[in-house]
Design a protein around this motif. Structure first.
Motif, PDB file in Angstrom:
ATOM      1  N   VAL A  85       0.840  -1.203   0.000  1.00  0.00           N
ATOM      2  CA  VAL A  85       0.000   0.000   0.000  1.00  0.00           C
ATOM      3  C   VAL A  85       0.874   1.252   0.000  1.00  0.00           C
ATOM      4  CG1 VAL A  85      -1.647   1.341   1.372  1.00  0.00           C
ATOM      5  CG2 VAL A  85      -2.001  -1.104   1.043  1.00  0.00           C
ATOM      6  N   GLU A  86       1.931   1.249   0.797  1.00  0.00           N
ATOM      7  CA  GLU A  86       2.837   2.392   0.833  1.00  0.00           C
ATOM      8  C   GLU A  86       3.514   2.601  -0.523  1.00  0.00           C
ATOM      9  OE1 GLU A  86       5.472   1.716   4.100  1.00  0.00           O
ATOM     10  OE2 GLU A  86       3.938   2.179   5.593  1.00  0.00           O
ATOM     11  N   LYS A 135       1.024   4.230  -2.847  1.00  0.00           N
ATOM     12  CA  LYS A 135       0.865   5.645  -2.502  1.00  0.00           C
ATOM     13  C   LYS A 135       2.064   6.465  -2.989  1.00  0.00           C
ATOM     14  CE  LYS A 135      -1.113   6.560   1.604  1.00  0.00           C
ATOM     15  NZ  LYS A 135      -1.297   6.478   3.069  1.00  0.00           N
ATOM     16  N   LEU A 154       1.801   6.918  -6.732  1.00  0.00           N
ATOM     17  CA  LEU A 154       0.804   7.935  -7.074  1.00  0.00           C
ATOM     18  C   LEU A 154       1.328   9.344  -6.818  1.00  0.00           C
ATOM     19  CD1 LEU A 154      -2.437   6.244  -5.715  1.00  0.00           C
ATOM     20  CD2 LEU A 154      -1.832   6.644  -8.104  1.00  0.00           C
ATOM     21  N   GLU A 155       2.049   9.525  -5.723  1.00  0.00           N
ATOM     22  CA  GLU A 155       2.630  10.836  -5.422  1.00  0.00           C
ATOM     23  C   GLU A 155       3.657  11.243  -6.486  1.00  0.00           C
ATOM     24  OE1 GLU A 155       2.243  13.275  -3.027  1.00  0.00           O
ATOM     25  OE2 GLU A 155       0.406  12.219  -2.507  1.00  0.00           O
ATOM     26  N   ASP A 208       1.854  12.163  -9.675  1.00  0.00           N
ATOM     27  CA  ASP A 208       1.248  13.482  -9.517  1.00  0.00           C
ATOM     28  C   ASP A 208       2.307  14.578  -9.623  1.00  0.00           C
ATOM     29  OD1 ASP A 208      -0.924  15.314  -8.879  1.00  0.00           O
ATOM     30  OD2 ASP A 208      -0.021  15.484  -6.877  1.00  0.00           O
TER      31      ASP A 208
END
Length: 60
Positions: free
Chosen positions: A26-27, A30, A33-34, A37
């Motif tokens: 999960v980390e 994330k 995704l960061e 972005d």
């Protein structure tokens, strides 16, 4: 890859190794995704704002 959650009986607790692996995954998602972005939205937006500032005519 076999699904480790199918091995768990409903009344048993999830082993700590599987919990750790899930949280690490999960980390990583994330973080990905960061980074996406940052490079697809924030960086081009920053460059655009910088170019707008450098192309403004002087008021002198």
């Amino acid at each position: 890859m076999k699904n480790p959650f199918k091995k768990i009986i409903q009344n048993e607790e999830l082993p700590d190794t599987i919990k750790k692996k899930v949280f690490e995954d999960v980390e990583m998602v994330k973080l990905s995704l960061e980074l996406a972005d940052l490079f697809t939205v924030k960086y081009p937006g920053s460059v655009e704002e910088l170019l707008k500032l450098t192309n403004k005519p002087d008021k002198n």
